[in-house]
Design a protein around this motif. Sequence first.
Motif, PDB file in Angstrom:
ATOM      1  N   ARG A 150       0.858  -1.181   0.000  1.00 21.54           N
ATOM      2  CA  ARG A 150       0.000   0.000   0.000  1.00 21.54           C
ATOM      3  C   ARG A 150       0.901   1.241   0.000  1.00 21.54           C
ATOM      4  NH1 ARG A 150      -4.907  -0.697   3.892  1.00 21.54           N
ATOM      5  NH2 ARG A 150      -6.168   1.111   3.390  1.00 21.54           N
ATOM      6  N   ASP A 163      -0.350  -8.016   6.993  1.00 20.44           N
ATOM      7  CA  ASP A 163       0.150  -6.969   7.887  1.00 20.44           C
ATOM      8  C   ASP A 163       1.612  -7.276   8.179  1.00 20.44           C
ATOM      9  OD1 ASP A 163       0.838  -5.263   9.922  1.00 20.44           O
ATOM     10  OD2 ASP A 163      -1.149  -5.350  10.876  1.00 20.44           O
ATOM     11  N   SER A 193       0.013 -11.246  10.197  1.00 15.05           N
ATOM     12  CA  SER A 193      -1.362 -11.729  10.015  1.00 15.05           C
ATOM     13  C   SER A 193      -1.805 -11.421   8.578  1.00 15.05           C
ATOM     14  CB  SER A 193      -2.304 -11.064  11.012  1.00 15.05           C
ATOM     15  OG  SER A 193      -2.378  -9.682  10.744  1.00 15.05           O
ATOM     16  N   PHE A 194      -2.725 -12.227   8.082  1.00 20.67           N
ATOM     17  CA  PHE A 194      -3.196 -11.967   6.715  1.00 20.67           C
ATOM     18  C   PHE A 194      -4.659 -12.317   6.578  1.00 20.67           C
ATOM     19  CE2 PHE A 194      -2.333 -16.477   6.436  1.00 20.67           C
ATOM     20  CZ  PHE A 194      -3.289 -16.943   5.558  1.00 20.67           C
ATOM     21  N   ALA A 235       3.689  -6.004  10.080  1.00 20.78           N
ATOM     22  CA  ALA A 235       4.108  -5.819  11.466  1.00 20.78           C
ATOM     23  C   ALA A 235       3.978  -7.112  12.264  1.00 20.78           C
ATOM     24  CB  ALA A 235       3.283  -4.715  12.126  1.00 20.78           C
ATOM     25  N   ASN A 236       2.905  -7.862  12.016  1.00 21.31           N
ATOM     26  CA  ASN A 236       2.707  -9.068  12.829  1.00 21.31           C
ATOM     27  C   ASN A 236       2.486 -10.341  12.011  1.00 21.31           C
ATOM     28  OD1 ASN A 236       0.137  -8.804  11.849  1.00 21.31           O
ATOM     29  ND2 ASN A 236      -0.718  -7.956  13.735  1.00 21.31           N
ATOM     30  N   GLU A 270      -4.038  -9.947   1.808  1.00 23.35           N
ATOM     31  CA  GLU A 270      -3.586  -8.700   2.433  1.00 23.35           C
ATOM     32  C   GLU A 270      -2.812  -9.079   3.701  1.00 23.35           C
ATOM     33  OE1 GLU A 270      -5.833  -4.570   3.146  1.00 23.35           O
ATOM     34  OE2 GLU A 270      -6.398  -6.097   4.626  1.00 23.35           O
ATOM     35  N   SER A 329       1.572   0.346   5.026  1.00 21.20           N
ATOM     36  CA  SER A 329       1.000  -0.349   6.180  1.00 21.20           C
ATOM     37  C   SER A 329       0.614  -1.797   5.881  1.00 21.20           C
ATOM     38  CB  SER A 329      -0.234   0.413   6.679  1.00 21.20           C
ATOM     39  OG  SER A 329      -1.228   0.406   5.672  1.00 21.20           O
ATOM     40  N   LYS A 330       0.363  -2.107   4.633  1.00 20.61           N
ATOM     41  CA  LYS A 330      -0.067  -3.460   4.275  1.00 20.61           C
ATOM     42  C   LYS A 330       0.665  -3.937   3.014  1.00 20.61           C
ATOM     43  CE  LYS A 330      -3.733  -4.350   7.061  1.00 20.61           C
ATOM     44  NZ  LYS A 330      -3.583  -3.220   8.010  1.00 20.61           N
TER      45      LYS A 330
END
Lengths: 153, 336
Positions: free
Chosen positions: B211, B245, B250-251, B247-248, B243, B215-216
């Motif tokens: 993005r 993330d 997760s999707f 940072a952690n 999508e 962020s993503k």
Amino acid sequence: MAEITTHSNRRAASAAGPIYLLLFPIPVVCFLGALATDTAYRSSALLMWLHFSEWLIAAGLAFGALAALVLLIEFVGSRAIRRGRTGWAHLALFYATLIVELLNAFIHSIDGWTAVVPTGLTLSIIGAVLALGAVGALFFVPVTWVALREAGT
Amino acid sequence: MKLRLAAVVAACLALGGCGNKQDIDKSAQYGPSPTLPEPSRGLLPRVNVPKVVGWSDGATPTVPQGFRIEAIATGLSSPRNVYPLDNGDLLIIESRKDAKEPVERPKRPVMAWVEARAHGGSDRGAPSNRILLLHVGDGTAPGTPTVLVDNLTSPFGVVVVGNALYVADTDAILRFPFSVGQTKVSGPGEKVVDLPAGAINHHWTKSLTARPDGSKLYVGVGSNSNAMERGMEAETNRAAILEVDPANGSFQVFASGLRNPNGLTFYPGSDTLWTVVNERDELGPNLVPDYMTSVKRGGFYGWPYSYWGPLPTTSAIRCGGSPQAEDAPFSRVAGA
């Protein structure tokens, strides 16, 4: 007299020879199996059954081609087989089976449902009937037919 | 009898062998409303296998007026993707899939043989699965690329976000500390998230973008089959854009029903994601044109129930689900 001739003719009919008699049942069993697994796929839509059908048809064609070649050699080599009409019937039915199942292999290579329904299943039925016909021509018809001929009818 | 058999075999070959080339005007299949004839299939799929001729010395693809084309790096091994850095340098992603797909149907080895003919020479043995850095300079003389990252697993997508280089290997997204100008990544890769791979891994190239605000991450995951002929289970989180993330790790599935989404890009200055989608095979030489589309969150784009949006495909596996293609957002541009 008639009985002796029948006996010798039966030997002629199955004079197809041990190698042929060993090979011929393999495609028949494969094609009948493919009809069963096609039916299973039609009612379950489980892809495993489609794959079973594909392998069975492929294996049937591989051994069938080998058997067809041996049969051809037997035909060329034996006047006794050539003279009997049942020998020709067997050859025609068996070769027809292989042609139908070759088409069937192509149809079964389609991705998904239409690999079986309706064309693949239809061809499997036709192939199984022809294969059973070839079995009949080889094992049942000669005895009676030869006996009838020898009896003069 | 022999003659008749020969005639039948010849007829079969003819059915499978003729009319495999696209026979409608190519330009009719460009644009938002392409001409889409009825699907057709001979005994064999009507597929045109191109003859590989390679590039003779000095030969180049043709380019539109106002463009110039020349070789700036040669001798690469399957360069599958190119990514421009802010300073004008290029990342070149050399990649190949070494693992073979399982042979679950007799059709597979035949297809593999045909496809190998279309792919031409193999780079097998040459160094690959790495990212090269090419300093372009004034762009006139061919440069010599240097190895930026090595020992990757069939990488494809890359994106630079801040001081991180994200690499989409076929089985995971990796993060490398990197800033533009460096000639070597400073440190080992760190796994952000696993991606769908597994024993089949049919469409193995994972396209990647971020993005605009970083962020993503968005990763394109192609299907495990042509038209779901390997079953539903094989398609978990596939034929989709995920999508992630960063940072952690997760999707979630961002959009689905996209058979093989590639070239993910945000329209410059916007928050709108675009993708190119490779459409399905074996519906005849005139189908299906690939398309480019903007992607809406939660959108379903039809695969495998239909092609080109609402057109139902007759060979979709019965899965109990109902086609929802009529709900799919269509803002497509075709490329045949």
